[in-house]
Design a protein around this motif. Structure first.
Motif, mmCIF file in Angstrom:
data_model
loop_
_atom_site.group_PDB
_atom_site.id
_atom_site.type_symbol
_atom_site.label_atom_id
_atom_site.label_comp_id
_atom_site.label_asym_id
_atom_site.label_seq_id
_atom_site.Cartn_x
_atom_site.Cartn_y
_atom_site.Cartn_z
ATOM 1 N N ILE A 251 33.693 36.288 35.868
ATOM 2 C CA ILE A 251 34.233 35.032 35.571
ATOM 3 C C ILE A 251 34.952 35.207 36.090
ATOM 4 O O ILE A 251 35.817 34.258 36.324
ATOM 5 C CB ILE A 251 32.816 34.816 34.270
ATOM 6 C CG1 ILE A 251 31.583 35.024 34.548
ATOM 7 C CG2 ILE A 251 33.791 33.629 33.790
ATOM 8 C CD1 ILE A 251 30.906 34.466 35.814
ATOM 9 N N PRO A 252 36.506 36.124 35.268
ATOM 10 C CA PRO A 252 37.578 36.010 35.449
ATOM 11 C C PRO A 252 37.676 35.511 36.981
ATOM 12 O O PRO A 252 39.173 34.958 36.930
ATOM 13 C CB PRO A 252 38.078 36.852 35.052
ATOM 14 C CG PRO A 252 36.905 37.492 33.666
ATOM 15 C CD PRO A 252 36.047 37.100 34.099
ATOM 16 N N LEU A 253 37.305 36.336 37.895
ATOM 17 C CA LEU A 253 37.446 36.505 39.166
ATOM 18 C C LEU A 253 36.941 34.971 39.690
ATOM 19 O O LEU A 253 37.703 33.849 40.630
ATOM 20 C CB LEU A 253 36.600 37.881 40.253
ATOM 21 C CG LEU A 253 37.628 37.048 41.733
ATOM 22 C CD1 LEU A 253 38.473 37.959 41.846
ATOM 23 C CD2 LEU A 253 36.227 38.668 41.701
ATOM 24 N N ILE A 254 36.166 34.137 39.043
ATOM 25 C CA ILE A 254 35.453 32.553 39.589
ATOM 26 C C ILE A 254 36.193 31.916 38.861
ATOM 27 O O ILE A 254 36.192 31.357 39.863
ATOM 28 C CB ILE A 254 34.138 32.959 39.429
ATOM 29 C CG1 ILE A 254 32.849 33.851 40.438
ATOM 30 C CG2 ILE A 254 33.682 31.696 39.315
ATOM 31 C CD1 ILE A 254 31.808 33.232 39.320
ATOM 32 N N GLU A 255 36.550 31.851 37.567
ATOM 33 C CA GLU A 255 37.461 31.378 37.225
ATOM 34 C C GLU A 255 39.045 31.124 38.329
ATOM 35 O O GLU A 255 40.033 30.233 38.358
ATOM 36 C CB GLU A 255 38.375 31.586 35.622
ATOM 37 C CG GLU A 255 36.733 31.049 35.062
ATOM 38 C CD GLU A 255 36.538 29.836 34.788
ATOM 39 O OE1 GLU A 255 37.289 28.891 34.978
ATOM 40 O OE2 GLU A 255 35.105 29.775 34.371
ATOM 41 N N PHE A 256 39.408 32.205 38.382
ATOM 42 C CA PHE A 256 40.922 32.888 39.064
ATOM 43 C C PHE A 256 40.771 31.430 40.154
ATOM 44 O O PHE A 256 41.342 31.340 40.716
ATOM 45 C CB PHE A 256 41.050 33.670 39.192
ATOM 46 C CG PHE A 256 42.727 34.174 39.742
ATOM 47 C CD1 PHE A 256 44.302 33.793 39.120
ATOM 48 C CD2 PHE A 256 42.734 35.132 41.048
ATOM 49 C CE1 PHE A 256 44.711 33.873 39.604
ATOM 50 C CE2 PHE A 256 43.872 34.792 41.652
ATOM 51 C CZ PHE A 256 45.111 34.484 40.917
#
Length: 355
Positions: A251-256
Motif C-alpha cells: 500500500i505505501p508503494l501504491i500511495e507513493f
C-alpha cells in the motif's frame, strides 16, 4: 471561424510547401502540421504574398559557438552559416547544422518559436488584466464601486474563490488562492486565445504537452512541498492491516506512485482535451479538400456541411476552454486540500497567537 481555418493556407513549418497546390493533398499532414511548432508566426496571406512574423533564432554550435539571427534567413529551405531546417527525418522541422565533414547534428537551440512567443504574449495579457484591476483600486477608495475591467476581474476572482478554491482547499484556502487564481486565468486566457482565428491568436499553447507539463509540475511542487504530517503519514504508513505494509510495503508503494499519477493526470487531461478539439475542427475542414475530386455538387454540399459542423465545434470549444481551466484548478485545489489536513489545526494556533 476557428483559428485552425487559418492554418489551411500557410506554408508548412519547414518552409518548403506550396499553399496553392491541390495535387497530393494529405489530410493527415495538414492536421498534424497544424500542431507543429515553427520558427516564425504566420500572420496571413494577402493575395499571393505570405506575411510572417520572423522570430529570433538563438543557437549554440559545438564548432562555431553562439549565433543569433532572424528565422527569415531559414525560410523556403534556405541555409545560413551551415544551419537549416530539416525537411524530414529525426529532426524534421527543427534547426540542424551541417558540419564540414557532411554530418548533420542538432545544435543547442534556445530559439523563440511560435508557441513560446504566444506563451509570452498570453502571459503578458494575464499580467495586464490583473495589474490593470489592481491599479484601479490603488487610485480609488476601497468603498467605491468598481467599473469596467476592475469590476470584471473582481467578479471573476470572487467567483473562483467562493465557488472553486474555498470548497476544494478548505480552511487553509487563503494560503493557496494566489497560485490557484494564477493557474486558472493563465489556462483560461491561453485557451481563449487559441480560438481567435487571426494574429496574435490561433496558437494552441495548452495543446503543447511541454506547457501542460510545467503547469502540472507546479501543482506537484505545491501539493507536496506544503503537505502536512498526516499527508505523508498516510502515504508511507497508512492505516491498513500490517501485512499490507510489512514485509512488502504494498500500500505505501501504491500511495507513493499516486504522488506522481495525480499531476500526470492533470497534464494529460488538459493537453488531450485542447488537442482533440482543434484536431476535430481540422478534420472537418479537410472534408472540403478531400471532396474536390468528387464533383462540384458533392464538394459544394460537403463544404456547407463541414463549415456548419466546424462552427458548432468552435462554439463547443469555447465551453471546453472554460471547463478545462476550471477542472485543472479544481483538481489542483482538491489535491492541495487533501495534503493540508494536518496543517489546518497548526495554522489556527499560529493565527490565534498573532491575534
Amino acid at each position: 471561424m476557428s483559428a485552425v481555418l487559418v492554418s489551411v493556407l500557410p506554408v508548412s513549418a519547414a518552409g518548403g510547401g506550396d499553399a496553392g497546390q491541390e495535387e497530393g493533398f494529405s489530410a493527415k499532414e495538414l492536421v498534424l502540421g497544424h500542431f507543429e511548432d515553427s520558427y516564425w508566426w504566420h500572420i496571413g496571406t494577402f493575395g499571393q504574398k505570405e506575411v510572417n512574423l520572423y522570430l529570433p533564432v538563438i543557437l549554440c554550435s559545438q564548432a562555431t559557438g553562439w549565433h543569433c539571427f532572424s528565422s527569415r534567413k531559414l525560410c523556403e529551405g534556405a541555409s545560413y552559416l551551415g544551419f537549416s531546417i530539416a525537411p524530414e527525418g529525426k529532426y524534421e522541422g527543427k534547426v540542424v547544422e551541417t558540419l564540414s565533414d557532411g554530418s548533420v547534428v542538432r545544435p543547442f537551440d534556445l530559439s523563440l518559436t511560435r508557441t513560446a512567443a504566444a506563451l509570452l504574449l498570453n502571459s503578458a495579457i494575464v499580467l495586464a488584466l490583473v495589474l490593470g484591476a489592481a491599479r484601479w483600486y490603488r487610485r480609488r477608495k476601497i468603498t467605491e464601486t468598481p467599473r469596467g475591467l476592475a469590476a470584471l476581474m473582481e467578479w471573476a476572482m470572487e467567483t473562483v474563490e467562493e465557488d472553486l478554491i474555498k470548497p476544494t482547499v478548505g480552511e487553509n484556502w487563503r494560503r493557496f488562492a494566489p497560485f490557484l487564481l494564477t493557474v486558472f486565468f493563465f489556462i483560461l486566457i491561453n485557451n481563449f486565445m487559441s480560438l481567435i482565428p487571426f494574429f496574435p491568436g490561433g496558437v494552441n499553447v495548452t495543446g503543447n504537452i511541454a506547457v501542460t507539463f510545467v503547469l502540472a509540475l507546479a501543482s506537484f511542487i505545491v501539493i507536496n512541498l506544503f503537505g502536512g504530517r498526516a499527508y505523508w503519514k498516510d502515504i508511507f504508513w497508512p492505516e491498513v492491516p500490517a501485512w499490507l505494509k510489512v514485509p512488502v510495503p504494498l500500500i505505501p508503494l501504491i500511495e507513493f506512485v499516486g504522488i506522481f499519477t495525480k499531476p500526470f493526470a492533470l497534464m494529460i487531461r488538459l493537453f488531450a482535451n485542447m488537442l482533440a478539439g482543434h484536431a476535430a475542427i481540422m478534420c472537418l475542414i479537410c472534408v472540403i479538400f478531400v471532396t474536390v475530386s468528387m464533383g462540384a455538387a458533392v464538394n459544394a454540399s460537403m463544404t456547407v456541411v463541414s463549415l456548419l459542423f466546424a462552427v458548432f465545434m468552435n462554439a463547443l470549444e469555447v465551453l471546453v476552454a472554460f471547463l478545462q481551466a476550471y477542472v485543472f484548478t479544481m483538481l489542483s485545489g482538491v489535491f492541495i486540500g487533501l495534503a493540508q489536513e494536518g496543517n489546518v489545526k497548526k495554522d489556527k494556533i499560529v493565527e490565534k497567537n498573532k491575534n
